[in-house]
Design a protein around this motif. Structure first.
Motif, short mmCIF file in Angstrom:
data_model
loop_
_atom_site.label_atom_id
_atom_site.label_comp_id
_atom_site.label_asym_id
_atom_site.label_seq_id
_atom_site.Cartn_x
_atom_site.Cartn_y
_atom_site.Cartn_z
N GLN A 135 44.68 30.89 8.93
CA GLN A 135 44.27 32.21 9.42
C GLN A 135 44.19 33.25 8.31
OE1 GLN A 135 46.69 30.31 10.67
NE2 GLN A 135 46.66 30.26 12.92
N ASP A 161 32.52 31.74 6.96
CA ASP A 161 31.97 32.82 7.79
C ASP A 161 30.57 32.48 8.29
OD1 ASP A 161 34.25 34.42 7.41
OD2 ASP A 161 33.47 35.12 5.49
N VAL A 187 30.78 33.24 13.24
CA VAL A 187 31.83 34.25 13.44
C VAL A 187 32.08 34.52 14.91
CG1 VAL A 187 31.40 35.33 11.20
CG2 VAL A 187 30.13 36.12 13.21
N ARG A 223 35.41 30.77 15.21
CA ARG A 223 36.67 31.12 14.54
C ARG A 223 37.79 30.20 14.99
NH1 ARG A 223 35.76 34.09 10.02
NH2 ARG A 223 34.67 36.04 10.44
N GLY A 228 35.55 29.73 11.30
CA GLY A 228 34.24 30.26 10.97
C GLY A 228 33.43 29.38 10.03
#
Length: 420
Positions: free
Chosen positions: A312, A358, A361, A366, A371
């Motif tokens: 995370q 990413d 997203v 996520r 991501g």
């Protein structure tokens, strides 16, 4: 393709007509099933099959389980199998082989075949297997029954019977409704969202259909025609993006592939679909030189958590490296990649081409991969060779960039990595 589909659908549309309404048979379903397997008359057999399918559709879960257990009991006789095999070994004649085949096939397989003689029964049997999978659990007899369904479906739904159709904004509304409902990778939120995936000149969608289920897609793939290799699914699906002429694209991106029928689980279509679509696109658009996916990595965060990794708080570069390490090194007990999407594409002959942070997203993106997403490259001249290498060695073939990323991370895979 539409003409061929219509012709095949006509062939598969068996026009059984009864005189008057269906006459209900009050016998238990088990008795009807035994009667159907033993019936000699075509008309009486069709009536029995229709009654069984109609009655099954109205059952609650307890009734369906009872029906499955009843027909699971229509099993082989092991002694007959042994005897006929020994006879065939001693005297390998055509008659002896036929006797062995008849003994080795459980009567429930013939029951399923006879049920399939009713018009529309193929779809009903696919739905029946979906219910079987939902209710089976660890019951070994029901698992054996499922193997019979799989054995028959593998023949009925082999590539030779499947029809590839383009899905466009002009496709029938009932088919478009199902594309929305069955999309399993990137949810289609509205008809406007669907239009953005189908109507622009640089977007394509293709699906396999079976002539016995002409309005039910079995599996479909969504394709974006772009310049360069993409690293963001949100960019591909953006509302305000500008479409470009398909002739200007140099890359075809398979960004979503969805299986539509729960009852056809473990009946593989994706391999044929991607290769056929890639070949067709290459023939229609000579400017296309690269064929890649933009794929989710659904097992990533689960695996990292099991390794005690605090993903995370990872930076974008760290997430890319963790994803690359996972794709190349995380294994199940038989040596195959831990990630199910990786197993699928590598098994098709693709390679791990690039990893992006990413890239998805959304909340789902996520949660499942922090991501991150991955491009699997389908190098058409090398697909067969890559497939053979992976099938025989389980070796993950990857680009130099991905190998470098993976090598920058040191993790010890958990001994509790689950078997898939």
């Amino acid at each position: 393709m539409t003409l061929l589909a219509d012709l095949l659908s006509t062939v598969f549309d068996r026009r059984y007509r009864r005189d008057g309404p269906r006459v209900k048979d009050g016998r238990p379903l088990c008795d009807l099933s035994l009667a159907l397997v033993g019936s000699a008359g075509e008309t009486s057999g069709l009536a029995l099959a229709e009654e069984i399918l109609a009655r099954f559709a109205d059952l609650d879960d307890a009734g369906k389980l009872a029906f499955f257990r009843d027909i699971a009991g229509m099993n082989i006789d092991p002694e007959a199998v042994r005897t006929t095999l020994e006879d065939y070994e001693r005297n390998p004649t055509k008659a002896g082989y036929r006797a062995f085949m008849e003994a080795a096939e459980p009567p429930r397989q013939e029951l399923i075949r006879r049920l399939n003689r009713v018009p529309g029964a193929t779809g009903a049997l696919v739905r029946m297997r979906a219910e079987l999978l939902r209710l089976t659990g660890a019951d070994p007899e029901l698992q054996a029954l499922d193997l019979d369904f799989r054995h028959l479906f593998a023949s009925w739904f082999n590539r030779g019977f499947l029809v590839l159709r383009p899905i466009s904004w002009e496709s029938p509304a009932q088919v478009l409704d199902k594309i929305i409902a069955y999309e399993a990778v990137h949810a289609i939120d509205s008809w406007d969202d669907l239009r953005r995936r189908l109507q622009p000149s640089d977007r394509r969608c293709f699906a396999f259909f079976h002539p016995a289920m002409p309005d039910e897609p079995l599996i479909f793939v969504e394709v974006a025609l772009v310049k360069g290799t993409p690293g963001s699914v949100q960019a591909l699906l953006a509302e305000d993006r500008e479409a470009m002429p398909a002739s200007q694209a140099d890359t075809a991106v398979f960004y979503s592939i969805s299986n539509c029928q729960a009852g056809l689980a473990n009946i593989s279509f994706g391999n044929s679909l991607i290769k056929q679509v890639a070949a067709d696109l290459a023939a229609d658009l000579p400017g296309l030189k690269t064929f890649v996916t933009l794929s989710p990595i659904p097992g990533l965060t689960k695996w990292l958590t099991a390794q005690g990794q605090n993903w995370q708080d990872a930076t974008a570069d760290q997430m890319k490296a963790l994803a690359a390490h996972y794709l190349l090194n995380a294994k199940v007990q038989n040596g195959a990649p831990f990630d199910p999407v990786a197993r699928f594409h590598l098994g098709n002959g693709a390679i791990v081409h690039a990893v992006h942070a990413d890239a998805d997203v959304s909340d789902k993106g996520r949660a499942q991969s922090g991501g991150a997403m991955v491009n699997y490259l389908y190098d058409l001249p090398k697909v067969a060779q890559n497939h053979e290498t992976f099938a025989t060695t389980q070796k993950v073939i990857a680009s130099a960039d991905v190998k470098t990323l993976a090598g920058s991370v040191t993790l010890t895979p958990s001994k509790n990595t689950e078997e898939r």
